[in-house]
Enzyme design. Structure first.
Site, mmCIF file in Angstrom:
data_model
loop_
_atom_site.group_PDB
_atom_site.id
_atom_site.type_symbol
_atom_site.label_atom_id
_atom_site.label_comp_id
_atom_site.label_asym_id
_atom_site.label_seq_id
_atom_site.Cartn_x
_atom_site.Cartn_y
_atom_site.Cartn_z
ATOM 1 N N LYS A 1 0.844 -0.899 -0.260
ATOM 2 C CA LYS A 1 0.206 0.132 -0.498
ATOM 3 C C LYS A 1 1.048 1.234 -0.681
ATOM 4 C CE LYS A 1 -1.993 -1.427 3.959
ATOM 5 N NZ LYS A 1 -1.142 -2.582 4.463
ATOM 6 N N ARG B 1 -9.201 1.181 9.369
ATOM 7 C CA ARG B 1 -8.992 -0.090 9.753
ATOM 8 C C ARG B 1 -9.569 -1.049 10.614
ATOM 9 N NH1 ARG B 1 -2.987 0.770 8.726
ATOM 10 N NH2 ARG B 1 -1.709 -0.891 9.557
ATOM 11 N N ARG C 1 11.513 -6.019 4.163
ATOM 12 C CA ARG C 1 11.324 -4.040 4.272
ATOM 13 C C ARG C 1 13.027 -3.446 5.049
ATOM 14 N NH1 ARG C 1 5.831 -1.962 5.580
ATOM 15 N NH2 ARG C 1 6.278 -2.513 7.400
ATOM 16 N N ARG D 1 11.705 -1.837 10.447
ATOM 17 C CA ARG D 1 10.814 -0.771 10.754
ATOM 18 C C ARG D 1 10.709 -2.103 12.766
ATOM 19 N NH1 ARG D 1 5.646 0.563 8.259
ATOM 20 N NH2 ARG D 1 4.469 -0.505 9.258
ATOM 21 N N ARG E 1 0.164 -9.037 13.599
ATOM 22 C CA ARG E 1 -0.343 -7.669 12.385
ATOM 23 C C ARG E 1 -1.485 -8.058 12.062
ATOM 24 N NH1 ARG E 1 4.614 -5.639 10.867
ATOM 25 N NH2 ARG E 1 3.441 -3.930 9.371
HETATM 26 P P1 AP5 Z 1 5.177 -1.328 2.095
HETATM 27 O O1 AP5 Z 1 4.556 -0.947 0.741
HETATM 28 O O2 AP5 Z 1 5.395 -0.756 3.274
HETATM 29 O O3 AP5 Z 1 4.037 -2.514 2.344
HETATM 30 P P2 AP5 Z 1 2.330 -1.607 3.174
HETATM 31 O O4 AP5 Z 1 1.440 -1.758 2.873
HETATM 32 O O5 AP5 Z 1 2.533 -0.298 3.099
HETATM 33 O O6 AP5 Z 1 2.865 -2.291 4.665
HETATM 34 P P3 AP5 Z 1 2.622 -2.282 5.729
HETATM 35 O O7 AP5 Z 1 3.327 -2.790 6.244
HETATM 36 O O8 AP5 Z 1 3.359 -0.097 5.784
HETATM 37 O O9 AP5 Z 1 1.252 -1.624 6.592
HETATM 38 P P4 AP5 Z 1 1.276 -1.525 7.811
HETATM 39 O O10 AP5 Z 1 -0.861 -1.161 7.417
HETATM 40 O O11 AP5 Z 1 1.112 -2.872 8.684
HETATM 41 O O12 AP5 Z 1 1.259 -0.325 8.817
HETATM 42 P P5 AP5 Z 1 1.410 0.723 8.815
HETATM 43 O O13 AP5 Z 1 2.520 1.788 9.008
HETATM 44 O O14 AP5 Z 1 0.123 1.286 8.130
HETATM 45 O O15 AP5 Z 1 6.113 -3.009 0.983
HETATM 46 C C1 AP5 Z 1 6.248 -4.063 2.358
HETATM 47 C C2 AP5 Z 1 7.414 -4.555 1.812
HETATM 48 O O16 AP5 Z 1 7.473 -5.255 0.342
HETATM 49 C C3 AP5 Z 1 8.491 -3.561 1.178
HETATM 50 O O17 AP5 Z 1 10.173 -4.038 1.094
HETATM 51 C C4 AP5 Z 1 8.315 -3.709 0.129
HETATM 52 O O18 AP5 Z 1 9.967 -2.612 -0.796
HETATM 53 C C5 AP5 Z 1 7.917 -4.708 -0.669
HETATM 54 N N1 AP5 Z 1 6.917 -4.622 -1.928
HETATM 55 C C6 AP5 Z 1 5.915 -3.317 -2.334
HETATM 56 N N2 AP5 Z 1 5.390 -3.615 -3.702
HETATM 57 C C7 AP5 Z 1 6.070 -4.686 -4.110
HETATM 58 C C8 AP5 Z 1 5.981 -5.947 -4.434
HETATM 59 N N3 AP5 Z 1 4.580 -5.835 -6.215
HETATM 60 N N4 AP5 Z 1 6.301 -7.108 -5.189
HETATM 61 C C9 AP5 Z 1 7.731 -7.141 -4.328
HETATM 62 N N5 AP5 Z 1 7.546 -6.332 -3.446
HETATM 63 C C10 AP5 Z 1 7.210 -5.441 -3.236
HETATM 64 O O19 AP5 Z 1 0.769 0.711 10.710
HETATM 65 C C11 AP5 Z 1 1.320 0.356 11.320
HETATM 66 C C12 AP5 Z 1 1.287 0.338 13.078
HETATM 67 O O20 AP5 Z 1 0.399 2.065 12.960
HETATM 68 C C13 AP5 Z 1 -0.165 -0.345 12.355
HETATM 69 O O21 AP5 Z 1 0.210 -1.861 13.773
HETATM 70 C C14 AP5 Z 1 -1.004 0.170 14.036
HETATM 71 O O22 AP5 Z 1 -0.471 0.283 15.217
HETATM 72 C C15 AP5 Z 1 -0.918 1.858 13.882
HETATM 73 N N6 AP5 Z 1 -1.894 2.399 12.788
HETATM 74 C C16 AP5 Z 1 -1.842 2.272 11.275
HETATM 75 N N7 AP5 Z 1 -2.882 3.167 11.334
HETATM 76 C C17 AP5 Z 1 -3.982 2.485 11.925
HETATM 77 C C18 AP5 Z 1 -5.322 2.771 11.840
HETATM 78 N N8 AP5 Z 1 -5.890 3.582 11.033
HETATM 79 N N9 AP5 Z 1 -5.522 2.664 13.176
HETATM 80 C C19 AP5 Z 1 -5.179 2.105 14.088
HETATM 81 N N10 AP5 Z 1 -4.274 1.784 13.967
HETATM 82 C C20 AP5 Z 1 -3.289 2.004 12.684
#
Ligand code: AP5
Length: 211
Positions: free
Chosen positions: A15, A89, A128, A161, A172
């Site tokens: 994402k 979420r 990552r 991270r 997660r």
């Molecule tokens: P990447 O693009 O980083 O994936 P992502 O879907 O953005 O994953 P995140 O881990 O950032 O999502 P998340 O939802 O868990 O974390 P968030 O920061 O929102 O890609 C991942 C890897 O794959 C990278 O190395 C990339 O290079 C590789 N890749 C990408 N595309 C590829 C492809 N096509 N082919 C091969 N490789 C590829 O949330 C973190 C924490 O914050 C949560 O756990 C929670 O505690 C809190 N939080 C955030 N939002 C909320 C909310 N709305 N409500 C409550 N808590 C929240």
């Protein structure tokens, strides 16, 4: 604001990567609750202090804190296409967003569901690396930087991270399955599923073709 997209999918589905591509190449702005929360933790703001332990354990930060954060941010957004990355979420976040947008005569154009299996997600997250300075996302195998440990875009240091350790990744995923999956049904009328296992340029093309 022009178009509003929601990027929905498990952690590590890509994402953030796709949000950054759309931001660089098209007139989109990424609003990532994860990035905003990490920034708040770094700056040790009140929100950051409250959110830190939830994030470290792979749990969701309480809805009221997130809704307050989005409410404030959405009002500051310039007239651009918007990607909500990682928000909503939970069903209560989705309901709060509906009210917030309704008050401003705005609506969600599409919800993009990143479809990928969980073992692939674990591989992606454990490899990552992110830039400490500008937040650019890399992968040690799938998307390596030109120089080991250094960001191509700004020369910043690449780090892993805290929540990308295997046991936190599993938590997660569990949280995603129980609290976020219900949104698939909530958004069924505007949901577009894309194959997120493809190469990142292929995924990008798919998104562009549907939005
Ligand atoms: P990447 O693009 O980083 O994936 P992502 O879907 O953005 O994953 P995140 O881990 O950032 O999502 P998340 O939802 O868990 O974390 P968030 O920061 O929102 O890609 C991942 C890897 O794959 C990278 O190395 C990339 O290079 C590789 N890749 C990408 N595309 C590829 C492809 N096509 N082919 C091969 N490789 C590829 O949330 C973190 C924490 O914050 C949560 O756990 C929670 O505690 C809190 N939080 C955030 N939002 C909320 C909310 N709305 N409500 C409550 N808590 C929240």
């Amino acid at each position: 604001m022009k178009k509003i997209l929601i990027f929905l999918g498990p952690p590590g589905a890509g994402k953030g990567t796709q949000s950054q591509l759309l931001q660089e190449r098209n007139n989109y702005l990424q609003l990532s609750t994860g990035d905003l929360l990490r920034e708040a933790v770094k700056e040790q703001t009140q929100l950051g202090l409250k959110a830190k332990s939830f994030m470290e354990q792979g749990k969701l930060v309480p809805d009221d804190l997130i809704i307050q954060l989005i409410d404030q941010k959405i009002q500051e957004i310039p007239d651009k296409n918007l990607i909500l990355d990682g928000f909503p979420r939970t069903i209560s976040q989705a309901e709060a967003l509906d009210k917030l947008l309704e008050n401003q005569n705005l609506k969600i154009d599409a919800v993009i569901l990143f479809d990928i299996d969980q073992e692939e997600v674990v591989k992606r997250l454990s490899g990552r690396r992110v830039c400490q300075k500008c937040g650019a996302v890399y992968h040690i195998v799938y998307n390596p930087p030109r120089e080991d440990g250094i960001c191509d875009k700004c020369g910043g240091k690449l780090i892993q991270r805290e929540d990308d350790k295997e046991e936190v990744i599993r938590k997660r995923l569990e949280v995603y399955n129980s609290q976020t999956i219900p949104l698939v049904e909530y958004y069924q009328d505007i949901l577009i599923k894309i194959d997120a296992t493809l190469d990142k340029e292929e995924v990008y093309k798919k998104i562009i073709s549907v939005v």
